[in-house]
Enzyme design. Sequence first.
Site, PDB file in Angstrom:
ATOM      1  N   LYS A 150      -8.720 -41.270  26.224  1.00  9.44           N
ATOM      2  CA  LYS A 150      -8.634 -39.957  25.584  1.00  9.44           C
ATOM      3  C   LYS A 150      -8.763 -40.139  24.079  1.00  9.44           C
ATOM      4  O   LYS A 150      -8.294 -41.121  23.508  1.00  9.44           O
ATOM      5  CB  LYS A 150      -7.284 -39.291  25.886  1.00  9.44           C
ATOM      6  CG  LYS A 150      -7.361 -37.779  25.912  1.00  9.44           C
ATOM      7  CD  LYS A 150      -8.053 -37.294  27.173  1.00  9.44           C
ATOM      8  CE  LYS A 150      -8.035 -35.784  27.270  1.00  9.44           C
ATOM      9  NZ  LYS A 150      -8.667 -35.310  28.522  1.00  9.44           N
ATOM     10  N   GLY A 210      -1.679 -19.188  31.267  1.00  9.90           N
ATOM     11  CA  GLY A 210      -2.803 -19.648  30.462  1.00  9.90           C
ATOM     12  C   GLY A 210      -4.113 -19.084  30.966  1.00  9.90           C
ATOM     13  O   GLY A 210      -4.485 -19.299  32.122  1.00  9.90           O
ATOM     14  N   GLY A 266      -7.293 -19.474  29.437  1.00 15.91           N
ATOM     15  CA  GLY A 266      -8.479 -20.068  28.824  1.00 15.91           C
ATOM     16  C   GLY A 266      -9.622 -20.072  29.824  1.00 15.91           C
ATOM     17  O   GLY A 266      -9.588 -19.374  30.838  1.00 15.91           O
ATOM     18  N   VAL A 269     -10.560 -22.171  32.074  1.00 11.11           N
ATOM     19  CA  VAL A 269     -10.196 -22.569  33.430  1.00 11.11           C
ATOM     20  C   VAL A 269      -9.270 -21.537  34.068  1.00 11.11           C
ATOM     21  O   VAL A 269      -9.492 -21.095  35.200  1.00 11.11           O
ATOM     22  CB  VAL A 269      -9.546 -23.961  33.441  1.00 11.11           C
ATOM     23  CG1 VAL A 269      -9.047 -24.309  34.834  1.00 11.11           C
ATOM     24  CG2 VAL A 269     -10.534 -25.013  32.962  1.00 11.11           C
ATOM     25  N   TYR A 328      -8.820 -18.413  33.415  1.00  7.10           N
ATOM     26  CA  TYR A 328      -9.487 -17.136  33.675  1.00  7.10           C
ATOM     27  C   TYR A 328     -10.405 -17.236  34.888  1.00  7.10           C
ATOM     28  O   TYR A 328     -10.440 -16.342  35.732  1.00  7.10           O
ATOM     29  CB  TYR A 328     -10.285 -16.705  32.438  1.00  7.10           C
ATOM     30  CG  TYR A 328     -10.771 -15.282  32.529  1.00  7.10           C
ATOM     31  CD1 TYR A 328      -9.948 -14.228  32.154  1.00  7.10           C
ATOM     32  CD2 TYR A 328     -12.040 -14.986  33.013  1.00  7.10           C
ATOM     33  CE1 TYR A 328     -10.368 -12.912  32.259  1.00  7.10           C
ATOM     34  CE2 TYR A 328     -12.469 -13.676  33.130  1.00  7.10           C
ATOM     35  CZ  TYR A 328     -11.628 -12.652  32.743  1.00  7.10           C
ATOM     36  OH  TYR A 328     -12.046 -11.346  32.863  1.00  7.10           O
TER      37      TYR A 328
END
Length: 339
Positions: free
Chosen positions: A73, A174, A176, A178, A180
Site C-alpha cells: 500500500k 458510506g 462513495g 462502492v 452507492y
Amino acid sequence: MKQSYEQLIFLQDRSIGFKAIIAIHNTKLGPALGGCRMWQYTSDENAVLDALRLAQGMTYKSAISGLPYGGGKAVILGNPSQGPRELLFRALGQKIHELQGAYITGMDLGTTVSDMDWVRLETSFVTDISGSLGAVSELTAKMTAYGVYLGIKASLKRAYGSETVKNKIIAVQGLGKVGYQLCHFLKQDGAQLVVTDINPKLLKKAVDDFGASARKPHDIISVPCDVFSPCALGGILNDDTIGQLNCSIIAGAANNQLAESRHGEMIHGLGILYAPDYVINAGGIIVTSVELDGGDAAAAQWKTEKISNTLTNVFSKADAQGISTAEAADQIAEQLIGS
C-alpha cells in the site's frame, strides 16, 4: 493476522509538500499489489499504522482470492481536495520505479485515474490509468460492490437459510462509489435501505434514488437491521461500537473493519455473523489482477462471482472448528501464503 513486513519506506520532499509511505507486507505469492491512498491523517503515526494494516490486508486478500500477488500500500499524506497533484504523484512514481516491480500501485481512497496517469509518466508499475480495465466505467468500484452484494446474499443464506434480499433491512455506512453502487444492487432486489454519509448531497441522492431512510453518521451503527454494511473508513468495529450493534450480519466494503483482531472474537461471541472484509471486498483487486493479465470485464465478473464460494468456505471452517469467521479467514489465507 501475523505481522511481518518486507519493507516500510518513508518519502519526503519539502520543496513540493510531498510526504508519503510505501508499505510492502509480503511478496511470497508475487509482486505486492495495492492502491495508493491520499488522506489527511491526524498524525504521521496514524498514517503509518494505516499503511501497514492496509498492506497486510492486501496480502491476505490476494491469497484467499487465489491471485498471484502479495500485498502492499502507498499512502500520500495530504488533503485530497486541495493543492496541485502532478508533482506529488510523479514523485511517488519515481520511487515505485526504483522498486523494480516489487510493488504495483493503483487507485484507492482519495486518488483518481488522473493521479495514476501522473504516476505512469514515471513507471509502468501502475494500474487504473486512463483507458485501462479498472478505469473504464468505474469497473473497480462496480466489481467491489458486486462482490459485497454477493457476499451479503451468501451471509443471509448462512444466517437465515435463504439468500433472499427482498424486504431485508440493510444499513449502509458510506455512499462513495462502492457504497452507492452497492445500494443500487440491493435496491434492485427489493432491500429496505438505511443509509448515511458525511456528505449531505450524497445522502440526499441515495434517499431520492433508492427510497432509502437517512441517518446521521453516528447513529447508523445502532440501527435495527438484518445487515450492517460498513463501506467507509476502517476501524469501525471497536470497543466503543460493537456493543451498539443491532444487526444479525456484518458485511461491507470497508477495509480493516476490525480495529483489532480480538474484535472478531467479540463479534462472534455476540452471535453476529461477520463476513471478513478482505474476503467480501476483493472485487477491486480481482479487476486489477485481470487487467494485469490482459483480461476483460467478463473475466473480472466471473472471478468476482467466486467470492460467494470463498465466503461460504470461511463460514464452514468457522463452524467446524468453533472459531470466529475472522480467525477462519486468517487461517485459510496464512495456509495459502505458507506462513
